[in-house]
Write a protein that holds these residues in place. Structure first.
Motif, PDB file in Angstrom:
ATOM      1  N   SER A   1       0.805  -1.224   0.000  1.00 11.76           N
ATOM      2  CA  SER A   1       0.000   0.000   0.000  1.00 11.76           C
ATOM      3  C   SER A   1       0.837   1.273   0.000  1.00 11.76           C
ATOM      4  O   SER A   1       0.317   2.346  -0.298  1.00 11.76           O
ATOM      5  CB  SER A   1      -0.930   0.009   1.213  1.00 11.76           C
ATOM      6  OG  SER A   1      -0.183  -0.014   2.420  1.00 11.76           O
TER       7      SER A   1
ATOM      8  N   ASP B   1       0.505   3.033  -3.223  1.00 10.63           N
ATOM      9  CA  ASP B   1      -0.770   3.603  -3.666  1.00 10.63           C
ATOM     10  C   ASP B   1      -0.541   5.011  -4.211  1.00 10.63           C
ATOM     11  O   ASP B   1       0.241   5.794  -3.636  1.00 10.63           O
ATOM     12  CB  ASP B   1      -1.755   3.690  -2.501  1.00 10.63           C
ATOM     13  CG  ASP B   1      -2.348   2.341  -2.125  1.00 10.63           C
ATOM     14  OD1 ASP B   1      -2.176   1.380  -2.886  1.00 10.63           O
ATOM     15  OD2 ASP B   1      -2.987   2.266  -1.054  1.00 10.63           O
TER      16      ASP B   1
ATOM     17  N   LYS C   1      -5.128   8.169  -3.274  1.00  9.71           N
ATOM     18  CA  LYS C   1      -5.893   6.999  -3.723  1.00  9.71           C
ATOM     19  C   LYS C   1      -5.495   5.776  -2.903  1.00  9.71           C
ATOM     20  O   LYS C   1      -5.221   4.705  -3.446  1.00  9.71           O
ATOM     21  CB  LYS C   1      -5.687   6.773  -5.217  1.00  9.71           C
ATOM     22  CG  LYS C   1      -6.165   7.947  -6.068  1.00  9.71           C
ATOM     23  CD  LYS C   1      -5.971   7.707  -7.558  1.00  9.71           C
ATOM     24  CE  LYS C   1      -6.518   8.883  -8.368  1.00  9.71           C
ATOM     25  NZ  LYS C   1      -6.379   8.656  -9.826  1.00  9.71           N
ATOM     26  N   ASN C   2      -5.464   5.971  -1.591  1.00 14.16           N
ATOM     27  CA  ASN C   2      -5.089   4.899  -0.669  1.00 14.16           C
ATOM     28  C   ASN C   2      -6.180   3.837  -0.650  1.00 14.16           C
ATOM     29  O   ASN C   2      -7.192   3.990   0.000  1.00 14.16           O
ATOM     30  CB  ASN C   2      -4.864   5.490   0.724  1.00 14.16           C
ATOM     31  CG  ASN C   2      -4.545   4.454   1.768  1.00 14.16           C
ATOM     32  OD1 ASN C   2      -5.005   4.537   2.894  1.00 14.16           O
ATOM     33  ND2 ASN C   2      -3.740   3.463   1.424  1.00 14.16           N
ATOM     34  N   ALA C   3      -5.987   2.789  -1.391  1.00 17.19           N
ATOM     35  CA  ALA C   3      -6.869   1.627  -1.530  1.00 17.19           C
ATOM     36  C   ALA C   3      -6.489   0.869  -2.791  1.00 17.19           C
ATOM     37  O   ALA C   3      -7.058  -0.184  -3.066  1.00 17.19           O
ATOM     38  CB  ALA C   3      -8.343   1.988  -1.569  1.00 17.19           C
ATOM     39  N   CYS C   4      -5.527   1.387  -3.528  1.00 15.15           N
ATOM     40  CA  CYS C   4      -5.185   0.809  -4.824  1.00 15.15           C
ATOM     41  C   CYS C   4      -4.616  -0.602  -4.667  1.00 15.15           C
ATOM     42  O   CYS C   4      -5.034  -1.534  -5.361  1.00 15.15           O
ATOM     43  CB  CYS C   4      -4.196   1.711  -5.553  1.00 15.15           C
ATOM     44  SG  CYS C   4      -4.039   1.347  -7.324  1.00 15.15           S
TER      45      CYS C   4
ATOM     46  N   ASP D   1      -5.546  -1.392   3.921  1.00 12.26           N
ATOM     47  CA  ASP D   1      -6.756  -1.666   3.151  1.00 12.26           C
ATOM     48  C   ASP D   1      -7.363  -0.397   2.564  1.00 12.26           C
ATOM     49  O   ASP D   1      -8.396  -0.463   1.902  1.00 12.26           O
ATOM     50  CB  ASP D   1      -7.799  -2.361   4.027  1.00 12.26           C
ATOM     51  CG  ASP D   1      -7.693  -3.877   3.937  1.00 12.26           C
ATOM     52  OD1 ASP D   1      -6.814  -4.364   3.208  1.00 12.26           O
ATOM     53  OD2 ASP D   1      -8.478  -4.572   4.602  1.00 12.26           O
ATOM     54  N   GLY D   2      -6.729   0.741   2.812  1.00  7.31           N
ATOM     55  CA  GLY D   2      -7.179   1.978   2.193  1.00  7.31           C
ATOM     56  C   GLY D   2      -8.159   2.759   3.041  1.00  7.31           C
ATOM     57  O   GLY D   2      -8.440   2.431   4.190  1.00  7.31           O
ATOM     58  N   THR D   3      -8.668   3.808   2.440  1.00 17.37           N
ATOM     59  CA  THR D   3      -9.654   4.683   3.070  1.00 17.37           C
ATOM     60  C   THR D   3     -10.823   4.859   2.103  1.00 17.37           C
ATOM     61  O   THR D   3     -10.695   4.639   0.891  1.00 17.37           O
ATOM     62  CB  THR D   3      -9.065   6.052   3.396  1.00 17.37           C
ATOM     63  OG1 THR D   3      -8.607   6.670   2.169  1.00 17.37           O
ATOM     64  CG2 THR D   3      -7.874   5.926   4.354  1.00 17.37           C
TER      65      THR D   3
ATOM     66  N   GLY E   1      -9.972   7.523  -0.448  1.00 19.62           N
ATOM     67  CA  GLY E   1      -9.032   7.014  -1.434  1.00 19.62           C
ATOM     68  C   GLY E   1      -9.695   6.073  -2.412  1.00 19.62           C
ATOM     69  O   GLY E   1      -9.419   6.108  -3.624  1.00 19.62           O
ATOM     70  N   LEU E   2     -10.593   5.232  -1.915  1.00 24.66           N
ATOM     71  CA  LEU E   2     -11.301   4.294  -2.782  1.00 24.66           C
ATOM     72  C   LEU E   2     -12.204   5.027  -3.764  1.00 24.66           C
ATOM     73  O   LEU E   2     -12.277   4.675  -4.948  1.00 24.66           O
ATOM     74  CB  LEU E   2     -12.122   3.326  -1.924  1.00 24.66           C
ATOM     75  CG  LEU E   2     -12.938   2.268  -2.657  1.00 24.66           C
ATOM     76  CD1 LEU E   2     -12.038   1.363  -3.497  1.00 24.66           C
ATOM     77  CD2 LEU E   2     -13.745   1.434  -1.665  1.00 24.66           C
TER      78      LEU E   2
ATOM     79  N   LEU F   1     -10.355   6.298  -6.769  1.00 23.29           N
ATOM     80  CA  LEU F   1      -9.623   5.302  -7.530  1.00 23.29           C
ATOM     81  C   LEU F   1     -10.330   4.973  -8.839  1.00 23.29           C
ATOM     82  O   LEU F   1     -11.553   4.942  -8.919  1.00 23.29           O
ATOM     83  CB  LEU F   1      -9.503   4.041  -6.674  1.00 23.29           C
ATOM     84  CG  LEU F   1      -8.407   3.032  -6.976  1.00 23.29           C
ATOM     85  CD1 LEU F   1      -7.040   3.668  -6.897  1.00 23.29           C
ATOM     86  CD2 LEU F   1      -8.504   1.875  -5.981  1.00 23.29           C
TER      87      LEU F   1
END
Length: 449
Positions: free
Chosen positions: A67, A70, A74-77, A189-191, A194-195, A198
């Protein structure tokens, strides 16, 4: 450091858990080392350890596409890539991938960490090579079906929303954001934000640029022949082309002291203090201190906070750390994490006692406390020798953090060498520093100056 948890067809993220009981690294070789290793020309390292008294075998494959890569904002890529990779590869479609592994009796797991995307598989030894070939295609020839992007994103979105209903998980995730610099401290696992930002193209780009053999580790343990597995690894990965390491721009940490408002009757308290990281001098002393502070029902926190005063329903401490990069030379940061869950009415007193116990810990530990700690450690070390999955995960972790495999004899020597005096000396010589602190609940708490 806790071992990776592997379950059937399920991704596991241990960072969501409130601070677990501290554990020593799972030993990764018998007293007389039997692990063999080779590194392919493209940089992928293969570790094999035979365990002739078992009939099963397991592998752990870590690929440096975590992660931390990412795209900004875009924290979830990486988490979404992990899902899409399992939705068809090679000659197998979405269901075919799952059925093929089930037909082999494989207990499997896919997970995302800050530095690596990891897969693991365990089954009877004769079926494991077939499982590796399936996972080879997952990384090297995935379908990444665009029509599956929205369903995968919806599934991840539900998982992220569920954290809002699990404040103990949320407070530990948010504490990491304030303890480590971005992107290392961001949730693996992202935010949700961020998701939402994406796109399918982002996921494809991450696979094209980040999924690579250099810095990857394949670790195998069980009823296996090393030479046969070296040949199999070459067959699967030798022609996999290296790629440049993607650049990572470190960002800021969150505030060192913070409060998140959360309506409800509970308050969750999370603290983090600097500690020796795995492989650094003082690591085993730091581990013992964490175990004595908050590792089980005989620990100081359980005794003082819960048993004597009845202030909380959950309290613990653990030693953890972060490695800022996939290679063995990447910088590490160790941390002592503490967690307590209590009622809002008792939250201030719980915090005060937590801080008092952290201060008292600097005065040293007793021989009796260390004796109990070492007994639990030895028991865990011996029992872990029976698990091929734990051994494979330990091999991969050792190579990633140390650039070598640490034999059980070395771990036991370090544990046996612990004394109350040297643990106390470690604690006394650590520079005093205020903890990174986060509370989550209906009201902020008062902190000492």
């Amino acid at each position: 450091m806790s071992p990776v948890v592997v379950g059937p067809a399920r991704r596991t993220d241990t960072r969501r858990m409130p601070a677990p009981s501290p554990s020593l690294p799972v030993p990764t070789a018998a007293a007389r080392p039997s692990t063999q290793h080779r590194t392919l020309a493209n940089g992928l390292t293969v570790l094999v350890e035979p365990m002739k008294r078992v009939q099963s075998a397991a592998f752990s494959l870590m690929v440096p596409a975590g992660s931390s890569l990412d795209p900004p904002g875009k924290n979830a890529c990486a988490a979404l890539l992990c899902d899409l990779l399992t939705r068809g590869s090679g000659d197998l479609d979405n269901r075919g991938f799952t059925h093929a592994l089930d037909d082999l009796g494989v207990n499997r797991g896919e997970s995302v960490g800050a530095s690596h995307l990891s897969v693991s598989a365990a089954t009877v030894a004769e079926n494991l090579p077939k499982a590796l070939r399936i996972y080879r295609d997952l990384f090297r020839d995935p379908h990444l079906p665009e029509e599956e992007f929205a369903p995968a994103a919806d599934g991840l979105r539900q998982s992220l929303r569920a954290i809002e209903d699990e404040p103990a998980q949320r407070v530990m995730l948010e504490l990491r954001r304030r303890t480590y610099p971005a992107p290392w401290g961001l949730p693996t696992d992202g935010t949700l934000s961020g998701l939402d930002a994406l796109t399918y193209a982002d996921v494809v780009h991450l696979h094209r640029t980040a999924v690579r053999p250099n810095h990857a580790v394949l670790a195998v343990a069980g009823h296996v022949d090393p030479e046969a597995w070296f040949d199999l690894a070459a067959e699967c990965f030798e022609d996999w082309e290296e790629k440049p390491d993607p650049p990572i721009e470190p960002g800021p940490r969150g505030p060192a002291r913070d409060h998140l408002h959360h309506d409800g009757a509970q308050t969750h308290i999370a603290l983090a203090l600097p500690a020796a990281a795995y492989g650094e001098p003082g690591y085993y002393e730091a581990w013992a201190a964490a175990a004595i502070l908050g590792g089980g029902m005989s620990s100081r926190l359980f005794t003082e906070v819960r048993e004597k005063r009845g202030l909380c329903y959950s309290v613990s401490a653990s030693l953890s750390g972060l490695k800022a990069g996939p290679g063995p030379d990447a910088a590490q940061e160790g941390r002592l994490f503490c967690y307590a869950g209590t009622t809002a009415e008792r939250a201030q007193q719980t915090l005060d006692v937590l801080l008092e116990e952290l201060t008292r810990l600097r005065d040293g530990v007793t021989k009796d406390e260390l004796t109990r700690c070492v007994a639990r450690a030895k028991s865990g070390l011996v029992m872990s020798q029976e698990s091929t999955t734990a051994r494979a995960n330990g091999l991969a972790r050792d190579w990633r953090h140390l650039g070598r495999v640490q034999p059980l004899s070395e771990t036991l020597d370090a544990v046996n060498a612990l004394t109350a005096e040297n643990v106390s000396e470690y604690l006394a010589t650590r520079p005093p520093a205020p903890p990174t602190a986060l509370t989550l609940g209906p009201a902020a708490l008062d902190w000492p100056d």
